[in-house]
Design an enzyme around this catalytic site. Structure first.
Site, mmCIF file in Angstrom:
data_model
loop_
_atom_site.group_PDB
_atom_site.id
_atom_site.type_symbol
_atom_site.label_atom_id
_atom_site.label_comp_id
_atom_site.label_asym_id
_atom_site.label_seq_id
_atom_site.Cartn_x
_atom_site.Cartn_y
_atom_site.Cartn_z
ATOM 1 N N LYS A 131 0.822 -1.209 0.000
ATOM 2 C CA LYS A 131 0.000 0.000 0.000
ATOM 3 C C LYS A 131 0.861 1.267 0.000
ATOM 4 O O LYS A 131 0.415 2.321 -0.438
ATOM 5 C CB LYS A 131 -0.976 -0.021 1.159
ATOM 6 C CG LYS A 131 -2.011 -1.127 0.951
ATOM 7 C CD LYS A 131 -3.214 -1.025 1.833
ATOM 8 C CE LYS A 131 -4.246 -2.074 1.449
ATOM 9 N NZ LYS A 131 -3.773 -3.476 1.640
HETATM 10 C C1 PLP Z 1 -4.324 -4.606 0.939
HETATM 11 C C2 PLP Z 1 -3.501 -5.832 0.773
HETATM 12 C C3 PLP Z 1 -3.824 -6.829 -0.189
HETATM 13 C C4 PLP Z 1 -5.073 -6.773 -1.039
HETATM 14 O O1 PLP Z 1 -5.020 -5.763 -2.016
HETATM 15 P P1 PLP Z 1 -6.372 -5.222 -2.699
HETATM 16 O O2 PLP Z 1 -5.960 -4.049 -3.506
HETATM 17 O O3 PLP Z 1 -7.280 -4.868 -1.564
HETATM 18 O O4 PLP Z 1 -6.922 -6.322 -3.527
HETATM 19 C C5 PLP Z 1 -2.961 -7.893 -0.331
HETATM 20 N N1 PLP Z 1 -1.860 -8.034 0.434
HETATM 21 C C6 PLP Z 1 -1.515 -7.112 1.375
HETATM 22 C C7 PLP Z 1 -0.289 -7.326 2.204
HETATM 23 C C8 PLP Z 1 -2.316 -5.977 1.573
HETATM 24 O O5 PLP Z 1 -1.978 -5.080 2.521
#
Ligand code: PLP
Length: 474
Positions: free
Chosen positions: A115
């Site tokens: 993120k």
């Molecule tokens: C948020 C997250 C995901 C999922 O991603 P999306 O965009 O919500 O599909 C997968 N792995 C980690 C470590 C995350 O923080």
């Protein structure tokens, strides 16, 4: 570039600028913003990116979505600053796991999860646009662990933003807590609430519902549905494809999926012209997306905890952006379908939309046992440690791949040291925190603690937030 809401039923729909969409997050009609059309990514442009830095690729990829509102020099500086603090020179490096199988490591940002790749750019963009408009915001959020620190790192030291994150006292890991409580910036406030994560979320909702409070503090949220996050996520798909031989050679991706934001960004890159052969969705046992792709029915089920908590999601909010496209960009059709989904927990069947979705994505459910197996096998065969989310991507990549000769890139969305217990259980090896985070365990913490009480929390926010009339111009 202009944007429309996925639920706008008017003809013509309202068309917004990038800046308005950035600040708004969610549309007033409950829809999500999408660009009016896809800016093309021509083969020559892709070829020219060979040898570019991550920031240079980012500039080329995001500029057409922003348009003239943020001038190119300012945008270049924001992007360079956003990725300067990442701990790997390639920002999103590729590592080979086997013949035609790669992982892209998306954990070299400040909080060790993917993120950061979006939020580290969206924070400065937000601040820049607010400063231009001489506005300030107070960002309020609740976290069950990871999103809080990513939001804090994105907003720290920003002149136009104060950020307050509520977390449940005693219910997040020490590393997760310290990632929030050791940030020394004056505009950052991580507050322990004597309650559960749901209590924290309810407090946030109640603050947004308190109109005088919301207005006085100009409340805003760190939204997982903000278009700018999707836009920033396009960049690593382009960077990986260029590194592996695009435009001459196509590439496939396997993406660990929860809210559908990350894999949707890959879809957008393909729509723009990036040669992507296959897009694989990996889910954990919360498998609503895999059930939809493989069986055609999208039906809500209760969320069950798994080894990959960031994917413990049933309502994948960004799916609505794909649905808009599948329904011929009809805001009326999307509004009707989503209304029915909210009422009954089942998306009305649409055979044609489902067939189109199946031609775009493959999907695979990877339960906890298969996740542990994926971590163990990868460790045994390559000496690489995967976190549980990344292990789901690798398992999905192996399960659904159709073509040989096309590189398959599995996205590693978190550093293994963020989930040390699961990794140790599968491999017998406890992953160490990278050096710059090891220091985390020694830094002093600020740990304000409040009861689960709306008045107490609002008083605290009012006392600590900088007045709306101040700052924001610099
Ligand atoms: C948020 C997250 C995901 C999922 O991603 P999306 O965009 O919500 O599909 C997968 N792995 C980690 C470590 C995350 O923080």
């Amino acid at each position: 570039m202009r944007y429309v809401s996925t639920r706008d039923a008017r003809t013509p729909p309202e068309r917004l600028s990038f800046e308005d969409v950035l600040l708004a997050g969610l549309a007033p009609d409950g829809g999500l913003y999408v660009p009016e059309d896809w800016p093309p990514l021509e083969a020559d442009q892709i070829r020219n990116m060979r040898g570019y830095s991550y920031a240079d690729i980012a500039e080329k990829v995001v500029a057409p979505f922003i348009g003239p509102e943020i001038e190119p020099r300012a945008l270049g500086a924001l992007i360079a600053g956003a990725y300067a603090g990442f701990s790997h020179a390639a920002v999103a490096p590729l590592k080979q796991l086997g013949p035609d199988l790669w992982v892209m490591e998306l954990f070299h940002g400040p909080t060790l999860a993917f993120k950061d790749y979006a939020l580290q750019l969206v924070g400065p963009l937000f601040d820049h646009v607010l400063a231009q408009r001489r506005r300030r915001v107070t960002i309020i959020g609740a976290t069950s662990g990871d999103t809080g620190s990513a939001a804090i790192e994105a907003c720290r030291d920003r002149t136009a933003i104060d950020v307050f994150i509520l977390y449940p006292e005693g219910r997040i890991s020490e590393v997760q807590r310290r990632q929030m409580t050791t940030v020394a910036s004056a505009n950052v406030h991580a507050i322990a609430i004597e309650g559960s994560f749901d209590d924290c979320q309810d407090l946030v909702k109640a603050m947004f519902a308190d109109a005088p409070f919301r207005q006085a503090l100009n409340l805003s949220a760190v939204n997982s549905i903000n278009w700018a996050r999707i836009m920033a996520q396009l960049v690593y798909y382009v960077a990986a494809a260029v590194a592996l031989g695009a435009p001459e050679r196509p590439v496939s991706f396997a993406v660990p999926t929860g809210n559908f934001g990350n894999v949707y960004a890959a879809h957008v890159a393909r729509r723009m012209g990036l040669p992507i052969a296959q897009l694989a969705i990996g889910t954990n046992r919360n498998d609503i997306l895999a059930r939809f792709i493989n069986q055609g029915a999208m039906t809500l089920e209760p969320v069950v905890p798994s080894l990959s908590p960031s994917m413990d999601i049933q309502v994948s909010s960004n799916f609505e952006r794909l649905l808009f496209e599948l329904k011929g960009r009809s805001g009326a059709a999307v509004a009707a379908a989503m209304g029915e989904f909210r009422k009954s927990g089942t998306l009305p069947t649409d055979e044609q939309a489902w067939r189109a979705a199946r031609s775009l994505f493959s999907a695979c459910r990877v339960d906890d046992e298969a996740t542990r197996r994926s971590i163990a096998e990868t460790w045994r065969d390559t000496g690489e440690l995967l976190d549980p989310h990344s292990a789901i991507a690798v398992a999905a990549a192996k399960a659904v791949r159709r073509e040989t000769g096309v590189p398959m890139v599995a996205l590693a969305s978190a550093h293994p040291a963020k989930f040390p217990e699961a990794v140790a259980e599968a491999t017998g090896v406890r992953p160490a925190l990278p050096a710059r985070l090891a220091e985390l365990m020694r830094r002093p913490e600020r740990r304000p603690r409040l009861p689960n009480d709306l008045a107490a929390v609002e008083d605290y926010v009012r006392a600590k937030a900088r007045p709306i009339g101040e700052g924001g111009a610099g």
